[in-house]
Design an enzyme around this catalytic site. Structure first.
Site, PDB file in Angstrom:
ATOM      1  N   CYS A 208       8.295  -7.834  -1.361  1.00 34.04           N
ATOM      2  CA  CYS A 208       7.961  -8.553  -2.597  1.00 34.04           C
ATOM      3  C   CYS A 208       8.897  -9.715  -2.927  1.00 34.04           C
ATOM      4  O   CYS A 208       8.411 -10.766  -3.360  1.00 34.04           O
ATOM      5  CB  CYS A 208       7.796  -7.611  -3.787  1.00 34.04           C
ATOM      6  SG  CYS A 208       8.608  -6.042  -3.653  1.00 34.04           S
TER       7      CYS A 208
ATOM      8  N   ARG B 174      14.079   0.696   6.486  1.00 35.18           N
ATOM      9  CA  ARG B 174      14.740   1.501   5.470  1.00 35.18           C
ATOM     10  C   ARG B 174      15.611   2.532   6.153  1.00 35.18           C
ATOM     11  O   ARG B 174      15.181   3.182   7.108  1.00 35.18           O
ATOM     12  CB  ARG B 174      13.706   2.191   4.573  1.00 35.18           C
ATOM     13  CG  ARG B 174      12.843   1.177   3.858  1.00 35.18           C
ATOM     14  CD  ARG B 174      11.823   1.799   2.943  1.00 35.18           C
ATOM     15  NE  ARG B 174      10.972   0.750   2.398  1.00 35.18           N
ATOM     16  CZ  ARG B 174      10.003   0.962   1.521  1.00 35.18           C
ATOM     17  NH1 ARG B 174       9.773   2.178   1.071  1.00 35.18           N
ATOM     18  NH2 ARG B 174       9.276  -0.047   1.073  1.00 35.18           N
TER      19      ARG B 174
ATOM     20  N   GLN C 233       4.063  -2.625   6.412  1.00 39.22           N
ATOM     21  CA  GLN C 233       3.199  -2.396   5.261  1.00 39.22           C
ATOM     22  C   GLN C 233       2.056  -3.398   5.258  1.00 39.22           C
ATOM     23  O   GLN C 233       2.241  -4.549   5.629  1.00 39.22           O
ATOM     24  CB  GLN C 233       3.991  -2.583   3.969  1.00 39.22           C
ATOM     25  CG  GLN C 233       5.137  -1.620   3.816  1.00 39.22           C
ATOM     26  CD  GLN C 233       5.885  -1.868   2.513  1.00 39.22           C
ATOM     27  OE1 GLN C 233       6.328  -2.973   2.237  1.00 39.22           O
ATOM     28  NE2 GLN C 233       6.004  -0.836   1.703  1.00 39.22           N
TER      29      GLN C 233
ATOM     30  N   ASP D 227       0.875  -5.158   2.880  1.00 33.07           N
ATOM     31  CA  ASP D 227       1.425  -5.386   1.556  1.00 33.07           C
ATOM     32  C   ASP D 227       0.803  -6.624   0.937  1.00 33.07           C
ATOM     33  O   ASP D 227       0.675  -7.647   1.591  1.00 33.07           O
ATOM     34  CB  ASP D 227       2.932  -5.611   1.738  1.00 33.07           C
ATOM     35  CG  ASP D 227       3.721  -5.243   0.506  1.00 33.07           C
ATOM     36  OD1 ASP D 227       3.114  -4.754  -0.463  1.00 33.07           O
ATOM     37  OD2 ASP D 227       4.946  -5.443   0.524  1.00 33.07           O
TER      38      ASP D 227
ATOM     39  N   HIS E 123       0.775  -8.920  -2.910  1.00 32.75           N
ATOM     40  CA  HIS E 123       1.210  -9.092  -4.291  1.00 32.75           C
ATOM     41  C   HIS E 123       0.263 -10.051  -4.964  1.00 32.75           C
ATOM     42  O   HIS E 123      -0.029 -11.121  -4.439  1.00 32.75           O
ATOM     43  CB  HIS E 123       2.658  -9.572  -4.328  1.00 32.75           C
ATOM     44  CG  HIS E 123       3.573  -8.569  -3.706  1.00 32.75           C
ATOM     45  ND1 HIS E 123       3.934  -8.619  -2.385  1.00 32.75           N
ATOM     46  CD2 HIS E 123       4.119  -7.434  -4.206  1.00 32.75           C
ATOM     47  CE1 HIS E 123       4.680  -7.566  -2.101  1.00 32.75           C
ATOM     48  NE2 HIS E 123       4.809  -6.830  -3.178  1.00 32.75           N
TER      49      HIS E 123
ATOM     50  N   LYS F  65       1.401   3.021 -12.439  1.00 33.13           N
ATOM     51  CA  LYS F  65       0.907   3.005 -11.064  1.00 33.13           C
ATOM     52  C   LYS F  65      -0.284   3.931 -10.957  1.00 33.13           C
ATOM     53  O   LYS F  65      -0.339   4.974 -11.605  1.00 33.13           O
ATOM     54  CB  LYS F  65       2.045   3.488 -10.172  1.00 33.13           C
ATOM     55  CG  LYS F  65       1.664   3.892  -8.768  1.00 33.13           C
ATOM     56  CD  LYS F  65       2.903   4.278  -7.979  1.00 33.13           C
ATOM     57  CE  LYS F  65       3.147   5.780  -8.032  1.00 33.13           C
ATOM     58  NZ  LYS F  65       4.194   6.225  -7.102  1.00 33.13           N
TER      59      LYS F  65
ATOM     60  N   HIS G 242       1.633  -4.981  -7.273  1.00 28.28           N
ATOM     61  CA  HIS G 242       1.925  -4.623  -5.883  1.00 28.28           C
ATOM     62  C   HIS G 242       0.818  -3.698  -5.436  1.00 28.28           C
ATOM     63  O   HIS G 242       0.459  -2.776  -6.155  1.00 28.28           O
ATOM     64  CB  HIS G 242       3.213  -3.794  -5.751  1.00 28.28           C
ATOM     65  CG  HIS G 242       4.427  -4.391  -6.334  1.00 28.28           C
ATOM     66  ND1 HIS G 242       5.487  -4.772  -5.554  1.00 28.28           N
ATOM     67  CD2 HIS G 242       4.799  -4.644  -7.616  1.00 28.28           C
ATOM     68  CE1 HIS G 242       6.471  -5.223  -6.334  1.00 28.28           C
ATOM     69  NE2 HIS G 242       6.068  -5.156  -7.585  1.00 28.28           N
TER      70      HIS G 242
END
Length: 660
Positions: free
Chosen positions: A355, A384, A402, A404, A406, A487, A533
Site C-alpha cells: 500500500c 514478512r 498478493q 493487491d 487499493h 473490514k 484495501h
RNA sequence: GCUGGCAUGGCGCAACUGGUAGCGCACCCGACUUGUAAUCGGGCGGUUGCGGGUUCGAGUCCCGCUGCCAGCUCCA
C-alpha cells in the site's frame, strides 16, 4: 413436586434424580436444568425445566470429551504420581489435558496411557460431584499447585480455566469405583457423564505437545496431551478417515507428487519455487484474475520489492510491525581506514505490504475528483519475517504475492465501490470453484482506533448493508477491526468442509492521512480520499494451496497443468492421435501424446497418477470410426466420440472452466 | 520464538544393542508391443542435511547450525 421434562409437566417424588428420570435412555449423558448443564445424579429442584441431553448433541459431546480428559488425567497420575495437573477442557473434535511432568510424553507413553485409560473405562467408575469451600479445596489439592493457583487467583482470560471453576460453587469430582472406593479426584466445575463406561471405545489419544500455562509465553510450559472422543467407535473411525483424507489432499504432499512447487533448503524457510507444472496452474490463475480486473476497471501498476526506510516510517510500519519485517540492509555507508564513518548509509527494507507504494503513485501528481474511483492493482510480492515455528507450506510463507489493489474514492462513492467490490470478489471466487461462503464483519474497537465516529459508522453500516445484500450469512466480529478501519472478510468452505479466510475488503482512514493524499473537488477545494484495501486471493501462494486441497489435485480443466493426454492402444495409432493433438494444440489446449515404449496399461496408470482430466484413447475401433475414446479421472469412459465432437467438448470444458 | 520429534539416492522406505549403506518407484539402455492402474532383463544414482567431537571404527552416540513436522504463541 412438579417438574417440566422436555416440555411436558410431570409430578415427581422429591429427591428424584436425572438418573431415575432417564433410566431407560442410555444415550442421555447429562441434563439441562433451567438452561444449565447438570450431572444426571443430581436431585431435581422443584418447578425446574429439565431437558435430556444426549451424547449426539453438541453439549452432550462436550461433556463426553471433558469426561474423557478426566480419564486421561487419572491415567497420567496412575502412571506418574508426580505429574501435576493443569487444565483439561473439551475442544473441537476432542479434548486436551495439560500436565507438569519432568519428562515430556513420548509416543510410547501415549500408548501406555491409552491402556491405562482403557482399564479405567472398563472399571465403570462413576463421576461424583461434591461441593466444597475454597478452604477445603485448597487443603485437598495442596499438592496441585496449578489447581491452587486457579482457586486463589483471578482466572480472567485463562484458557480452559472455566471448566475447572465455574461462577457458582467450587466443586470436586471424585471418580468412584463400583466398590465405593475413590480412585481419583479433580477440581472441576463439571458436569460429567455418569460413568466412564459411557466412553466405550470411541476415543483415542492423538499427540502430545508443549503449551504455555494459561496460554501466555511468559508462563512455564506444560506438556499437553491431545485426544479425540466420539459417541461411538464408528464415529471415531470416521473422524480418523477425515484426517487421512485431509492428509491425502495436503498441498505440501501433492506439491511434491505432482511436481508443482518446492521449498529448496538453499533458499530458506518459507520461500517457494514453482516448477513448470505448478507454473501453469499459477499462470492460469493469474491470467484469469488479470482479465477480470481489467474488465472491472482496475489499472495495473508495478512497484519494487525494496525501499528505503523512510517509506515505512511514513506509513507507520516501522513503528508497529518492524518485528514482522526482514531486518534492514544497510547500504552506502563509507568508512575511513580507522573505521570512522565518513558517509552516512541508508537502511533498505524488503516490503511487507504494497500500500505505501501505491500511495506514492496516487501522490505522484495532482489528482482530480474526475479520476476517482482510482483502482490500482498489482500482483505485489511481499516479504514478512514470520517466526520460524509458524511457517507452513504455501499457506504461511515468508515471501508471497498478493493480488493487491487499493481503491481511492470519495466518501460519496464509498458505498457503491464497496458493493461492487464485494460482488466482484464473490463472483470471482465462484469462478475458481469455491461456492460455499459466509462473511465476517470486523467492527471498531473503541479503545484503539483512528478516524471520526461519523465515518466509522457510515463505513461499518455500509459494509453491513453490502454484506446483508449479498444474501450470505454475516458473522459479527466485534472489536476485530484494525485501528484504521472496519473490514469485511469472506470465509470459504472447501470440498471437505474446512473453512479458510479468503478475501478481505478493508476501509482505511489512516494511511490517506499519513501520506496526506488529496484530490481536487469540483468546488476546487482539496479533499482527502477514502482508501479501500482489498485482496481476493490474499496471497496467490495460499490460494494455490487452498485450490490444490479443495480439488485434491484434480484441478478443473482450465487450471490443469496437462489438460489432455492421448494414449494410443498400440504404436500404429501414434500418428492418428498426433494429428488430433495438433488440432487441439492449435486451439490452445495443453495436450501430450504418450508415444513412450511403455505398454498401454502402464500409460493409463501414469496418466491417472498425474490426475490429467482428459485421457484420449485410440485403437483400431476408434480410428476406423474417425473417433476417440475419453477416459476420465474417475475411471468412467465415453467411447468412440467423433473427433470433431471430442475437440469441441474439450475446448468447451476449458472455456466454461468446467470440472470434469 | 518456545517445547518435543525428525533429517539416509529425485520420491517413498530399510540397515539388531556403534562394525563400513540396501529395496521399490522414477530415470537411462535393450527386448517385447492392438484396448483400460505396475511386461521382462540390464544399468546409472548416496562422502546418510551442514560443521565439530567421542571412538580402533559413527547413518547409528554427544554439541552447534540449517531445514522439516506437530502443538503453543503469533499472523499488519
Amino acid at each position: 413436586m412438579t417438574v417440566t421434562i422436555d416440555g411436558v409437566e410431570r409430578e415427581l417424588e422429591p429427591g428424584t434424580t436425572g438418573t431415575d428420570l432417564f433410566a431407560d435412555r442410555r444415550d442421555v449423558v447429562v441434563m439441562r436444568v433451567d438452561g444449565a448443564l447438570w450431572d444426571l445424579a443430581r436431585e431435581l429442584p422443584a418447578a425446574a425445566a429439565v431437558e435430556a441431553v444426549t451424547v449426539s448433541e453438541p453439549d452432550g459431546l462436550m461433556v463426553l470429551r471433558h469426561s474423557t480428559a478426566h480419564v486421561l488425567a487419572q491415567a497420567v497420575q496412575q502412571v506418574n504420581p508426580d505429574a501435576k495437573l493443569g487444565v483439561g477442557p473439551p475442544i473441537e473434535n476432542g479434548f486436551y489435558y495439560d500436565f507438569d511432568v519432568a519428562q515430556p510424553f513420548t509416543p510410547e507413553d501415549l500408548k501406555a496411557l491409552e491402556k491405562a485409560m482403557q482399564r479405567i473405562v472398563k472399571e465403570g467408575q462413576s463421576f461424583v460431584r461434591r461441593e466444597v469451600t475454597r478452604e477445603q479445596a485448597l487443603a485437598e489439592l495442596a499438592h496441585e499447585p496449578f489447581k491452587c493457583e486457579l482457586l486463589t487467583h483471578d482466572t480472567e482470560g485463562a484458557e480452559g480455566a472455566s471448566v475447572e471453576i465455574g461462577e457458582g460453587d467450587i466443586t470436586i469430582y471424585d471418580n468412584v469405583r463400583r466398590g465405593g472406593e475413590v480412585a481419583w479426584k479433580d477440581l472441576c466445575r463439571g458436569p460429567h457423564v455418569p460413568s466412564t463406561r459411557v466412553l466405550q471405545n470411541g476415543w483415542s489419544l492423538m499427540r502430545s505437545a508443549a503449551a504455555y500455562w494459561k496460554g501466555s509465553e511468559k508462563n512455564p510450559q506444560l506438556q499437553r496431551v491431545y485426544g479425540t472422543a466420539w459417541p461411538s467407535k464408528e464415529e471415531l473411525t470416521a473422524y480418523k478417515e477425515r484426517l487421512a483424507e485431509a492428509e491425502r489432499r495436503d498441498h505440501r504432499r501433492l506439491g511434491v507428487e505432482m511436481d508443482l512447487f518446492s521449498f529448496p533448503d538453499e533458499i530458506g524457510s518459507g520461500l517457494a519455487v514453482f516448477h513448470p507444472k505448478g507454473g501453469v496452474v499459477r499462470m492460469e490463475m493469474e491470467a484469469y484474475s488479470r482479465r477480470r480486473h481489467v474488465e472491472e476497471g482496475y489499472e495495473f501498476v508495478y512497484t519494487p520489492h525494496a525501499t528505503k526506510a523512510q517509506l515505512f516510517q511514513t506509513s507507520g510500519h516501522l513503528d508497529w510491525y518492524a518485528d514482522g519485517m526482514y531486518p534492514p540492509m544497510h547500504m552506502d555507508e563509507e568508512r575511513d581506514v580507522a573505521g570512522n564513518v565518513t558517509k552516512q548509509g541508508q537502511d533498505y527494507y524488503l516490503k511487507p505490504m504494497n500500500c505505501p507504494m501505491h500511495n506514492l503513485i496516487f501522490r505522484s501528481r495532482g489528482r482530480s475528483y474526475r479520476e476517482l474511483p482510482l483502482r490500482l492493482f498489482e500482483f505485489g510480492t511481499v516479504y514478512r519475517n514470520e517466526k520460524s515455528g509458524v511457517v507452513h507450506g504455501l499457506t504461511r510463507a515468508r515471501g508471497f504475492t498478493q493480488d493487491d489493489a487499493h481503491i481511492y474514492c470519495t466518501r460519496e462513492q464509498m458505498k457503491d465501490e464497496l458493493t461492487t467490490t464485494l460482488n466482484f470478489v464473490l463472483g470471482l471466487l465462484k469462478d475458481y470453484g469455491l461456492e460455499d461462503f459466509y462473511l465476517e464483519l470486523s467492527t471498531r474497537n473503541p479503545e484503539k482506533s483512528v478516524g471520526s465516529d461519523e465515518i466509522w459508522e457510515e463505513a461499518t453500516a455500509t459494509l453491513r448493508e453490502v454484506g446483508l445484500e449479498s444474501g450470505l450469512e454475516l458473522v459479527p466480529d466485534p472489536g476485530g477491526a484494525a485501528f484504521y478501519g472496519p473490514k469485511i472478510s469472506v470465509q470459504a468452505r472447501d470440498a471437505i468442509g474446512r473453512t479458510w479466510q479468503m478475501s478481505t475488503i478493508q476501509l482505511d482512514f489512516n494511511l490517506p492521512e499519513r501520506f496526506e493524499l488529496e484530490y481536487t473537488a469540483p468546488d476546487n477545494s482539496r479533499q482527502r480520499p477514502v482508501m479501500i484495501h482489498r485482496a481476493l486471493f490474499g496471497s496467490i501462494e495460499r490460494f494455490f494451496a487452498i485450490l490444490t486441497e479443495h480439488y485434491a489435485g484434480q484441478f478443473p480443466v482450465w487450471l490443469a497443468p496437462v489438460q489432455v493426454r492421448a494414449i494410443p492402444v498400440a504404436e500404429a495409432f501414434d500418428g492418428y492421435l498426433q494429428d488430433i493433438a495438433a488440432r487441439l494444440r492449435a486451439k490452445g489446449v495443453r495436450v501430450e501424446v504418450d508415444t513412450s515404449d511403455e505398454r498401454f496399461p502402464k500409460k493409463i496408470r501414469t496418466a491417472s497418477k498425474e490426475k490429467i482430466p482428459f485421457v484420449l484413447i485410440a485403437g483400431g475401433d476408434d480410428a476406423d470410426a474417425g473417433a476417440v475414446s475419453f477416459r476420465f479421472r474417475d475411471g468412467s469412459q465415453d467411447n468412440q466420440v467423433p473427433v470433431d465432437e471430442a475437440i469441441d467438448r474439450i475446448v468447451a470444458a476449458i472455456e466454461t472452466r468446467a470440472q470434469v
